[in-house]
Each structure stands twice: as C-alpha cells, then as structure tokens.
Design a protein around this motif. Structure first.
Motif: not given
Length: 221
Positions: A161-170
């Motif tokens: 699974t992928w994760n991010t600190t960005s403001l958009l949904s992956l």
C-alpha cells in the motif's frame, strides 16, 4: 581457451633448407561470443526449510556449459544440497540460516571457450517482509507525470500500500508482479499539480500480518 582477441586471419610461412618460402592459404578464425539472455534474479526471498531455485538462459556458438559458483568464484560441490550445478537451473535446499545472505552466480561458456559470468543472486531468508527496492526521490514539472516503484520480498502473498503527506488522495496503484515471496507495485501520479508535492512511501504486509515500511521518497514539483 579462445577469446575475442583471437579473432582474425592466420597464415603459415614455410621455409625449406634452400631458403624458399611459401605462404599457406589464409584461415579465418571467428570466436563466437557468449550472451546471457535472462539473468538470475538478484535477490531471492525464501522460507526456511524450502528450496531455492536460480535459473539462467544463455546463447552462443556450439554447446553451452554452465558452472554455478559462489560470488567469490568458488565452485559449488555437485550433489547434496546443490542440484544442477552444471545446468541452467540450480536448486539449493533445504534452505538454512547459513544460506541467509549467500550470493551465487553462473559462469557460462560457449563451444569456442568464451566465458561470461551472470549477475550475482543473493538468497534472503524472509521471516518478515523486506523492502528490497524502495521508492526514490523524483522531481517533475506541473502538468507532467511521476511514477514511484516499490519491490519487496517476504513470506506468502504480499500486499503493498502507498502513503503520502501530500494534500491529494492517491490513485489505485498498479501491481506489476505478485508471486510467492516477491511483489512489485508502482504508483503513477499525474497530471501533477503543486498539491502533489510531499513525501511518499510504501507499506508491505505478508499473509500473517507482519509489516515493513520503506524509506520516504520526496516528490518535488
């Protein structure tokens, strides 16, 4: 043993006792190179007590010879735990703790005696998932695309699974490879906006719920 530098035309000068010299007909020597078409995997995840299989596909002139060896050049002893040391497929087993981190390669020789060594394959005993190729930092302009990739080894079926600190949904990732002990996932983003800027990482879980987390990769816009 022939090598590529031996290629060329060869003639023989013969001189008799009267000093008369004759030149033989030129003979052309062509040394056919050896090519490895399919390399063994550079990292093999295996369960303790199971078998390890390494394989290679090679081509070249005449009969092809195979000699599996440790990465330091020491030949593997035939029989016992090592089956197929002189064939394209090497089987090692059952895997023990001593095999963890062991590295192997295959020396391939064609009918002309030209040899080439394969890339090194390292055996990894996977008690918990391990991220072997984490995502890396990347930068891209607004409006373009960016791709992150994650490769992991572990026991049974792996989930990435992928994760991010960005403001958009992956978006949904792409599962490039899913086989026993290995999984590869890519995350494609785009068209990019400033909101995509941030950190990205992958989380790997095996069928028993054991997990591993990759390093952080930065996306610069």
């Amino acid at each position: 043993m022939s090598c590529l530098k031996d290629q060329g035309l060869y003639q023989c000068n013969v001189t008799n006792v009267d000093g008369v010299t004759s030149l033989s007909v030129a003979t052309s020597v062509l040394v056919v190179d050896t090519a490895i078409l399919t390399q063994p995997s550079n990292l093999i995840g295996v369960i303790l007590g199971s078998n390890v299989t390494l394989s290679i596909v090679a081509g070249g002139g005449g009969a092809i010879g195979y000699a599996w060896q440790y990465s330091n050049g020491s030949q593997l002893p035939p029989g016992g735990r090592f089956q197929g040391v002189s064939s394209p497929v090497l089987t090692i087993g059952p895997a023990s703790q001593a095999d963890n981190g062991s590295s192997f390669s295959c020396l391939v020789t064609n009918g002309a005696g030209v040899s080439i060594a394969s890339q090194v394959a390292t055996v990894l005993l996977a008690s918990t998932p391990i991220v072997t190729a984490p995502p890396t930092n990347t930068s891209a302009p607004v409006g373009s695309n960016a791709i992150f990739s994650c490769t992991a080894v572990g026991l049974g079926t792996l989930t990435i699974t992928w994760n991010t600190t960005s403001l958009l949904s992956l978006p949904p990732p792409t599962l490039v490879l899913s086989s026993p002990y290995t999984a590869v996932s890519t995350l494609s983003l785009g068209p990019l906006s400033v909101a995509h800027r941030g950190q990205y990482w992958c989380t790997v879980a095996d069928s028993s719920g054991r997990m591993a987390v990759s390093n952080l990769a930065f996306l610069l816009i």
